[in-house]
Design an enzyme around this catalytic site. Structure first.
Site, PDB file in Angstrom:
ATOM      1  NE  ARG A  59      -1.243   5.394 112.056  1.00  0.00           N
ATOM      2  CZ  ARG A  59      -0.448   6.389 112.768  1.00  0.00           C
ATOM      3  NH1 ARG A  59       0.550   5.836 113.490  1.00  0.00           N
ATOM      4  NH2 ARG A  59      -0.663   7.755 112.861  1.00  0.00           N
ATOM      5  CG  HIS A  63      -0.119   6.820 107.168  1.00  0.00           C
ATOM      6  ND1 HIS A  63      -0.078   7.800 108.280  1.00  0.00           N
ATOM      7  CD2 HIS A  63      -1.130   6.105 107.578  1.00  0.00           C
ATOM      8  CE1 HIS A  63      -1.056   7.767 109.108  1.00  0.00           C
ATOM      9  NE2 HIS A  63      -1.676   6.673 108.877  1.00  0.00           N
ATOM     10  CG  ASP A  64       4.839   4.597 100.853  1.00  0.00           C
ATOM     11  OD1 ASP A  64       5.273   5.484 100.559  1.00  0.00           O
ATOM     12  OD2 ASP A  64       4.963   3.499 100.225  1.00  0.00           O
ATOM     13  N   GLY A  69       1.301   7.532  95.993  1.00  0.00           N
ATOM     14  CA  GLY A  69       1.445   5.996  95.702  1.00  0.00           C
ATOM     15  C   GLY A  69       2.239   5.226  96.559  1.00  0.00           C
ATOM     16  CG  ASP A  71       6.457   7.040  96.481  1.00  0.00           C
ATOM     17  OD1 ASP A  71       5.854   6.983  97.724  1.00  0.00           O
ATOM     18  OD2 ASP A  71       6.619   8.151  95.922  1.00  0.00           O
ATOM     19  CG  ASN A  91       2.843  10.226 108.196  1.00  0.00           C
ATOM     20  OD1 ASN A  91       1.753   9.738 108.519  1.00  0.00           O
ATOM     21  ND2 ASN A  91       3.069  10.483 107.128  1.00  0.00           N
ATOM     22  CG  HIS A 188      -8.840   1.640 112.131  1.00  0.00           C
ATOM     23  ND1 HIS A 188      -9.564   2.714 111.924  1.00  0.00           N
ATOM     24  CD2 HIS A 188      -7.571   2.237 111.581  1.00  0.00           C
ATOM     25  CE1 HIS A 188      -9.419   3.875 111.088  1.00  0.00           C
ATOM     26  NE2 HIS A 188      -7.844   3.427 111.160  1.00  0.00           N
ATOM     27  CG  ASP A 241     -10.059  -4.651 118.234  1.00  0.00           C
ATOM     28  OD1 ASP A 241      -9.349  -5.590 118.891  1.00  0.00           O
ATOM     29  OD2 ASP A 241     -10.201  -5.164 116.960  1.00  0.00           O
TER      30      ASP A 241
END
Length: 316
Positions: A59, A63-64, A69, A71, A91, A188, A241
């Site tokens: 994750r 999210h980065d 990009g 980074d 976040n 996920h 799940d």
């Protein structure tokens, strides 16, 4: 799509492709040949103590990459008047930052000032998938770390409430296709979600339904008991799940059964192309793994940093 929007989309895809070409598989061959094995050991050690680490690392990487990009801007701490990405609303539940810190410290001891935090995060995400039973792949290397991180920009992250057109737009803006969308959503299969991410589907859904009608009724009843309208326990939620510690294709089977947590998951059935891919990945784990690897490499090639940080939490 307007001509201007189409032009901008093409320009972004061109820039993503050309930036990606600056990465290479043997980038550290001479300067830090043990970088990946050092990171892999750190991730494995962390995983042995905390089974939530793999989902957290995957994750973190996602999210980065989706903001500026790949980074490592998601790793930067807030400073002074600047609130960093990690403190943005989507976040605040990110964790396992310490794993990247530990990996960086170990890599620095072996070859100081050479390996970027962004590359370490990309390695760790790959290792997280592999350690939980998923595929592995060669990560293209040579990312640089960014110097800017703004909490306000986290609004750009695709939300769990997104419909298919919002998802398509979010991914296409980053040069990612509908197939990339479905494949990457398979991440996920790992992890846990708090009630806040799917609560709207359970209570006062719309003017005619209390519960989202696309939810399996017995599954909805179970979720309502976990996330009641009143007196909900703090940090209440559930696993993504039933096999949330194993990287597999169960996620796609759950979507077909109406047992996915997020509206954005269920939305994959509302478009003929994405629906077809959901069914393909649900029936063929091999097809899912192949697509996931391809999409992870593609997403991981969206770069944009300027330096190699000494400390992943602060700019040089």
């Amino acid at each position: 799509m307007s001509i201007m929007a189409e032009f901008l989309s093409l320009m972004l895809m061109f820039s993503v492709a050309s930036i990606g070409n600056s990465l290479s598989l043997n980038y550290y061959e001479k300067t830090c040949p043990d970088a990946e094995s050092i990171v892999a050991k750190t991730v494995k050690d962390a995983f042995s103590n905390d089974k939530t680490v793999p989902a957290a690392l995957l994750r973190l990487h996602f999210h980065d990459c989706f903001i500026r990009g790949c980074d490592a801007s998601v790793l930067l701490n807030s400073r002074g008047n600047n609130k960093a990405e990690k403190d943005g609303p989507p976040n605040v539940s990110l964790h396992a930052f310490y794993v990247i810190d530990d990996a960086k410290k170990a890599v620095e001891a072996s070859c100081p000032g050479v390996v970027s935090c962004a590359d370490i995060l990309a390695f760790a995400a790959r290792d997280a998938v592999y350690l939980t039973g998923g595929p592995t792949w060669d990560v293209p290397k040579g990312r640089k770390d960014g110097r800017t991180s703004k909490a306000s920009e986290t609004i750009q992250l695709p939300a769990p409430t997104f419909n298919i057109s919002q998802l398509k737009q979010s991914f296409s803006q980053r040069g990612l296709s509908m197939k990339d969308l479905v494949a990457l959503s398979g991440g996920h299969t790992l992890g846990f979600s708090h009630c806040s991410s799917f609560r709207k589907r359970l209570h006062n859904f719309d003017s005619t339904h209390d519960v989202d009608p696309t939810l399996n009724p017995s599954f909805a009843a179970k979720l309502k008991s976990i996330c009641p309208l009143k007196n909900q326990p703090k940090n209440a939620g559930t696993t993504m799940d039933p096999s949330a510690a194993t990287f597999d294709s169960t996620y796609y089977k759950l979507i077909i059964q109406g047992k996915s947590l997020f509206s954005s998951d269920q939305a994959l059935l509302s478009n003929p192309q994405t629906k077809s891919l959901v069914y393909e990945f649900a029936t063929s784990r091999e097809a899912f793994y192949k697509a996931f690897v391809k999409s992870m490499i593609k997403m991981g090639s969206i770069t944009g940093g300027q330096e190699v940080r000494k400390d992943c939490r602060v700019v040089n």
